[in-house]
Motif scaffolding. Sequence first.
Motif: not given
Length: 192
Positions: A151-159
């Motif tokens: 989900y983070d990937h589709i929000e432009g975030k990375l771990f």
Amino acid sequence: MILPIVAYGNPVLRKVADEVDPDYPGLKELIANMWETMYASNGVGLAAPQINKSIRLFVIDSEQIFEGMEDEEEKAQYPGDEGAKKVFINAYIKELNGTPWAYNEGCLSIPKIREDVVRSGSVTLEYEDEHFNLHTETFTGITARVILHEYDHIEGKLFIDYLPPLKKQLLKRKLSDISSGKIKVDYKMSFR
């Protein structure tokens, strides 16, 4: 078809992805390619931005995590979670619950780096499946974690965004090597 995975540093990984509509060209084939790419890369999840498509689509298969667990004690650490194999389109988080817990995460777009990330124990998500049927569902344990990571990937975030500044500083050279292609992996990657 196995697609190349976009490496850290590509701007597509930092964009909030666009919604997908049912007439998105080649969607069925794209989803099939994402499954094939994920398995060929030994992943448990893959988001469209990781294959250079800025759309709200990801796939997960956390069932394979549980298949790899030999003893029942290990499985018992994740009560109520037997894994899931699903396609998520236009997903949005409705609620985060459960006790936050740390787990050592990695990412196909950031190979050879693993770090502890604290995430909520459960997530309620509204999403559409590959037939554009609407679902609201709650996931727990490892499955919730895999979903939150994708989900983070589709929000432009990375771990790595969850890491303390000092830890990120220590990873700077490794991240630079990844973005410039100075890394060897056993799956297809695309560097900027």
